[in-house]
Write a protein that holds these residues in place. Structure first.
Motif, PDB file in Angstrom:
ATOM      1  N   MET A   1     -10.272 -14.812  -9.897  1.00 48.40           N
ATOM      2  CA  MET A   1     -10.418 -13.389 -10.208  1.00 48.40           C
ATOM      3  C   MET A   1     -10.416 -12.456  -8.995  1.00 48.40           C
ATOM      4  N   PRO A   2     -11.226 -12.713  -7.963  1.00 45.76           N
ATOM      5  CA  PRO A   2     -11.201 -11.776  -6.828  1.00 45.76           C
ATOM      6  C   PRO A   2      -9.824 -11.719  -6.168  1.00 45.76           C
ATOM      7  N   ASP A   3      -9.129 -12.872  -6.119  1.00 44.06           N
ATOM      8  CA  ASP A   3      -7.807 -12.908  -5.497  1.00 44.06           C
ATOM      9  C   ASP A   3      -6.796 -12.056  -6.245  1.00 44.06           C
ATOM     10  N   LEU A   4      -7.020 -11.864  -7.533  1.00 44.40           N
ATOM     11  CA  LEU A   4      -6.067 -11.082  -8.309  1.00 44.40           C
ATOM     12  C   LEU A   4      -6.256  -9.588  -8.094  1.00 44.40           C
ATOM     13  N   ARG A   5      -7.351  -9.199  -7.473  1.00 44.29           N
ATOM     14  CA  ARG A   5      -7.621  -7.770  -7.294  1.00 44.29           C
ATOM     15  C   ARG A   5      -7.825  -7.416  -5.826  1.00 44.29           C
ATOM     16  N   PRO A   6      -6.904  -7.815  -4.958  1.00 44.03           N
ATOM     17  CA  PRO A   6      -7.055  -7.455  -3.549  1.00 44.03           C
ATOM     18  C   PRO A   6      -6.666  -5.995  -3.372  1.00 44.03           C
ATOM     19  N   PRO A   7      -6.970  -5.415  -2.192  1.00 47.76           N
ATOM     20  CA  PRO A   7      -6.524  -4.044  -1.943  1.00 47.76           C
ATOM     21  C   PRO A   7      -4.999  -3.999  -1.990  1.00 47.76           C
ATOM     22  N   GLY A   8      -4.430  -2.888  -2.492  1.00 45.99           N
ATOM     23  CA  GLY A   8      -2.985  -2.769  -2.563  1.00 45.99           C
ATOM     24  C   GLY A   8      -2.383  -2.573  -1.179  1.00 45.99           C
ATOM     25  N   ASP A   9      -1.093  -2.886  -1.017  1.00 43.31           N
ATOM     26  CA  ASP A   9      -0.419  -2.594   0.245  1.00 43.31           C
ATOM     27  C   ASP A   9       0.897  -1.869  -0.029  1.00 43.31           C
ATOM     28  N   GLY A  10       0.988  -1.280  -1.215  1.00 46.27           N
ATOM     29  CA  GLY A  10       2.186  -0.528  -1.597  1.00 46.27           C
ATOM     30  C   GLY A  10       1.785   0.849  -2.079  1.00 46.27           C
ATOM     31  N   PRO A  11       2.599   1.438  -2.941  1.00 42.35           N
ATOM     32  CA  PRO A  11       2.285   2.776  -3.442  1.00 42.35           C
ATOM     33  C   PRO A  11       1.101   2.772  -4.416  1.00 42.35           C
ATOM     34  N   THR A  12       0.520   3.946  -4.617  1.00 43.70           N
ATOM     35  CA  THR A  12      -0.511   4.123  -5.638  1.00 43.70           C
ATOM     36  C   THR A  12       0.075   4.991  -6.746  1.00 43.70           C
ATOM     37  N   ILE A  13       0.055   4.470  -7.962  1.00 45.78           N
ATOM     38  CA  ILE A  13       0.668   5.182  -9.086  1.00 45.78           C
ATOM     39  C   ILE A  13      -0.390   5.388 -10.165  1.00 45.78           C
ATOM     40  N   ALA A  14      -0.551   6.649 -10.584  1.00 47.90           N
ATOM     41  CA  ALA A  14      -1.508   6.931 -11.658  1.00 47.90           C
ATOM     42  C   ALA A  14      -0.794   6.819 -12.997  1.00 47.90           C
ATOM     43  N   VAL A  15      -1.388   6.109 -13.926  1.00 50.09           N
ATOM     44  CA  VAL A  15      -0.803   5.958 -15.256  1.00 50.09           C
ATOM     45  C   VAL A  15      -1.867   6.313 -16.283  1.00 50.09           C
ATOM     46  N   SER A  16      -1.543   7.299 -17.116  1.00 52.92           N
ATOM     47  CA  SER A  16      -2.500   7.740 -18.112  1.00 52.92           C
ATOM     48  C   SER A  16      -1.984   7.377 -19.503  1.00 52.92           C
ATOM     49  N   GLY A  17      -2.760   6.610 -20.243  1.00 45.95           N
ATOM     50  CA  GLY A  17      -2.382   6.266 -21.609  1.00 45.95           C
ATOM     51  C   GLY A  17      -2.765   7.411 -22.531  1.00 45.95           C
ATOM     52  N   GLU A  18      -1.770   8.023 -23.202  1.00 41.81           N
ATOM     53  CA  GLU A  18      -2.060   9.155 -24.079  1.00 41.81           C
ATOM     54  C   GLU A  18      -1.372   8.873 -25.402  1.00 41.81           C
ATOM     55  N   ARG A  19      -2.059   9.230 -26.489  1.00 38.71           N
ATOM     56  CA  ARG A  19      -1.473   8.913 -27.789  1.00 38.71           C
ATOM     57  C   ARG A  19      -0.146   9.632 -27.972  1.00 38.71           C
ATOM     58  N   PHE A  20       1.033   9.022 -27.934  1.00 41.85           N
ATOM     59  CA  PHE A  20       1.317   7.606 -27.863  1.00 41.85           C
ATOM     60  C   PHE A  20       2.368   7.354 -26.796  1.00 41.85           C
ATOM     61  N   TRP A  21       2.057   7.762 -25.585  1.00 40.72           N
ATOM     62  CA  TRP A  21       3.017   7.610 -24.492  1.00 40.72           C
ATOM     63  C   TRP A  21       2.249   7.455 -23.181  1.00 40.72           C
ATOM     64  N   TRP A  22       2.982   7.243 -22.090  1.00 38.80           N
ATOM     65  CA  TRP A  22       2.344   6.988 -20.795  1.00 38.80           C
ATOM     66  C   TRP A  22       2.743   8.062 -19.795  1.00 38.80           C
ATOM     67  N   ARG A  23       1.769   8.779 -19.292  1.00 40.37           N
ATOM     68  CA  ARG A  23       2.016   9.774 -18.245  1.00 40.37           C
ATOM     69  C   ARG A  23       1.969   9.049 -16.905  1.00 40.37           C
ATOM     70  N   VAL A  24       2.948   9.294 -16.074  1.00 41.86           N
ATOM     71  CA  VAL A  24       3.057   8.567 -14.807  1.00 41.86           C
ATOM     72  C   VAL A  24       3.073   9.565 -13.658  1.00 41.86           C
ATOM     73  N   ALA A  25       2.391   9.258 -12.545  1.00 42.21           N
ATOM     74  CA  ALA A  25       2.470  10.106 -11.352  1.00 42.21           C
ATOM     75  C   ALA A  25       2.532   9.213 -10.116  1.00 42.21           C
ATOM     76  N   TYR A  26       3.632   9.370  -9.366  1.00 34.90           N
ATOM     77  CA  TYR A  26       3.837   8.550  -8.171  1.00 34.90           C
ATOM     78  C   TYR A  26       3.131   9.161  -6.970  1.00 34.90           C
ATOM     79  N   GLY A  27       2.589   8.289  -6.131  1.00 32.39           N
ATOM     80  CA  GLY A  27       2.077   8.743  -4.836  1.00 32.39           C
ATOM     81  C   GLY A  27       0.855   9.624  -4.948  1.00 32.39           C
ATOM     82  N   VAL A  28      -0.059   9.318  -5.853  1.00 32.67           N
ATOM     83  CA  VAL A  28      -1.285  10.106  -5.926  1.00 32.67           C
ATOM     84  C   VAL A  28      -2.224   9.668  -4.813  1.00 32.67           C
TER      85      VAL A  28
END
Ligand SMILES: [Cu+2]
Lengths: 331, 125
Positions: free
Chosen positions: A101-128
């Motif tokens: 489990m801890p190995d699956l959640r290391p700090p990222g080394d790539g981009p950070t992308i925000a994803v918001s689940g909204e009824r019924f689609w996904w809002r995406v924002a790159y580079g937040v």
């Protein structure tokens, strides 16, 4: 009754069950999915072995040597086979699984992308800009998009998950396990793809009538291509003046949709600035074609029951066609 | 109450070990949830939480060991039989003692399992 032909039916079922493909956890193309798959196979093979032994003992006790057995032998079987063995095996499996489990959640080394689940689609924002975890709400800003998420190959992309309405769950089976998108809390998920390709994602937590039509695509590309893509998505709309745009504004679409570089700046629905660059509309439901856009605008509820977007079927057909043609040109 | 001599068993002695297991579970669960609920600094180590859970685990295991020891002792003193199908006070007593022993063994293993995460998980991520 016709006899059930196992020899023929079995391969058929296996083929139909689609163990391969863009939405299969058996076709691992990401670091986390690969580990989960290993875990699955070890569990499956172990379970089959134990099952075989139990059946063999049952056969022995009823067919090979039915009748009385010594109490001592029975007791020994119960203590070793029924108490010690399961306790030790379960302890080992548990420890191994927990270690992952801890190995699956290391700090990222790539981009950070925000994803918001909204009824019924996904809002995406790159580079937040957002430290993982700290926030209760998703960081604002970034380059907006929807229902299609591009990520760079070989990098650990940090997906920050949130929701403004109910609990959804973000799941791309070939890449990683699922992670809930919970109102009032930001969860993080690491996607570390090991293959390029287009993968299917789905909402994995029942969230309302169109829950089953709340899909998305994840596109894995080499890093340079990713950077290029995000730069293109940050640009304003390609066709900033047209009859379609005027109709879009006149019919009230602008209240909900933003098209950067033009007056419409609504935030209720998906950003449509580069609609035609996305593979699907309606959250992974149908391919992006001008006809599909027109049909969708005329009766969104036909595609997705309970959808937030009102139907515009009362508009003259040629107006819808004009809007659709213009939206379809927004690469 | 006598612990190491022979006492009468009842439903309370029977469920003593599972109750300790239950309390241990709730304690570990609530403490970890409380510690990580703010969702802040998820990479910060949570050593004190692990130590607290480890301490409560040791106490729980010792208590369950006492239950095991008592039940084992009394069960053997009573003859240690498995067949307690007679409607007699002895049969009833022996049945309760043996059941207590089995439940306590299960609770012991369960408490060990429940504690394993503190061995490998060191932060809130
Ligand atoms: Cu959903």
């Amino acid at each position: 009754m016709k006899k059930f032909r196992t020899s023929r039916t079995f391969p058929a079922i296996f083929a139909l069950s689609a163990c391969e493909g863009p939405q299969s956890a058996f076709d691992a193309a990401g670091a986390e999915a690969a580990r989960v798959l290993t875990l699955f196979w070890v569990m499956l093979i172990g379970a089959v072995a134990i099952w075989a032994v139990v059946v063999a003992i049952g056969y022995y006790a009823t067919k090979t040597r039915p009748g009385q057995h010594s109490e001592k032998a029975g007791l020994r079987l119960i203590i070793w086979g029924g108490c010690v063995f399961p306790t030790v095996v379960l302890a080992m499996l548990l420890f191994w699984g927990l270690r992952m489990m801890p190995d699956l959640r290391p700090p990222g080394d790539g981009p950070t992308i925000a994803v918001s689940g909204e009824r019924f689609w996904w809002r995406v924002a790159y580079g937040v800009e957002g430290e993982p975890g700290v926030v209760r709400n998703l960081p604002i800003g970034g380059v907006p998009s929807a229902n299609e998420i591009w990520i760079p190959l070989g990098k650990r992309t940090e997906i920050l998950l949130g929701s403004p309405d109910v609990i959804h769950s973000f799941w791309v089976p070939p890449l990683a396990g699922k992670m809930d998108a919970i109102p009032g809390r930001v969860n993080r998920l690491i996607l570390e793809p090991t293959e390029v390709g287009v993968f299917n994602g789905a909402c994995a937590e029942f969230c309302g009538t169109a829950h089953a039509q709340m899909g998305f695509r994840v596109v894995v590309v080499p890093e340079t291509e990713f950077t290029e893509y995000v730069r293109a998505q940050a640009q304003p709309a390609a066709v900033p003046e047209s009859e379609g745009l005027d109709l879009f504004i006149r019919n009230g679409c602008a209240a909900c949709h933003a098209i950067r570089g033009t007056p419409p700046d609504g935030v209720v629905g998906p950003d449509l600035t580069h609609l035609a660059s996305r593979r699907t509309i309606g959250a992974g439901i149908v391919p992006t074609t001008v006809e599909n856009i027109a049909d969708f605008v005329a009766s969104p509820d036909h595609f997705k029951p309970g959808i937030e977007m009102p139907a515009f079927g009362m508009l003259p057909k040629d107006e819808i066609a004009q809007i659709a043609a213009w939206l379809g040109s927004l690469e | 109450m006598q612990i190491f001599g022979r006492t009468k068993d009842n439903l309370w002695t029977l469920i003593a070990a599972p109750v300790i297991w239950g309390i241990h579970f709730l304690f570990s669960y609530f403490l970890a949830a409380f510690r990580c609920a703010p969702n802040a600094d998820i990479f910060e180590s949570i050593g004190s939480t692990r130590v607290a859970i480890g301490f409560v685990t040791l106490v729980s295991l010792c208590l369950i060991a006492l239950v095991i020891r008592r039940a084992w002792h009394e069960w053997l003193t009573g003859g240690g039989g498995f067949r307690n199908d007679q409607d007699t006070p002895e049969g009833r007593e022996s049945f309760l003692e043996f059941s207590t022993l089995l439940l306590a063994g299960l609770s012991f293993a369960a408490v060990v399992f429940e504690t394993m995460p503190i061995l490998v998980i060191g932060d809130c991520r």
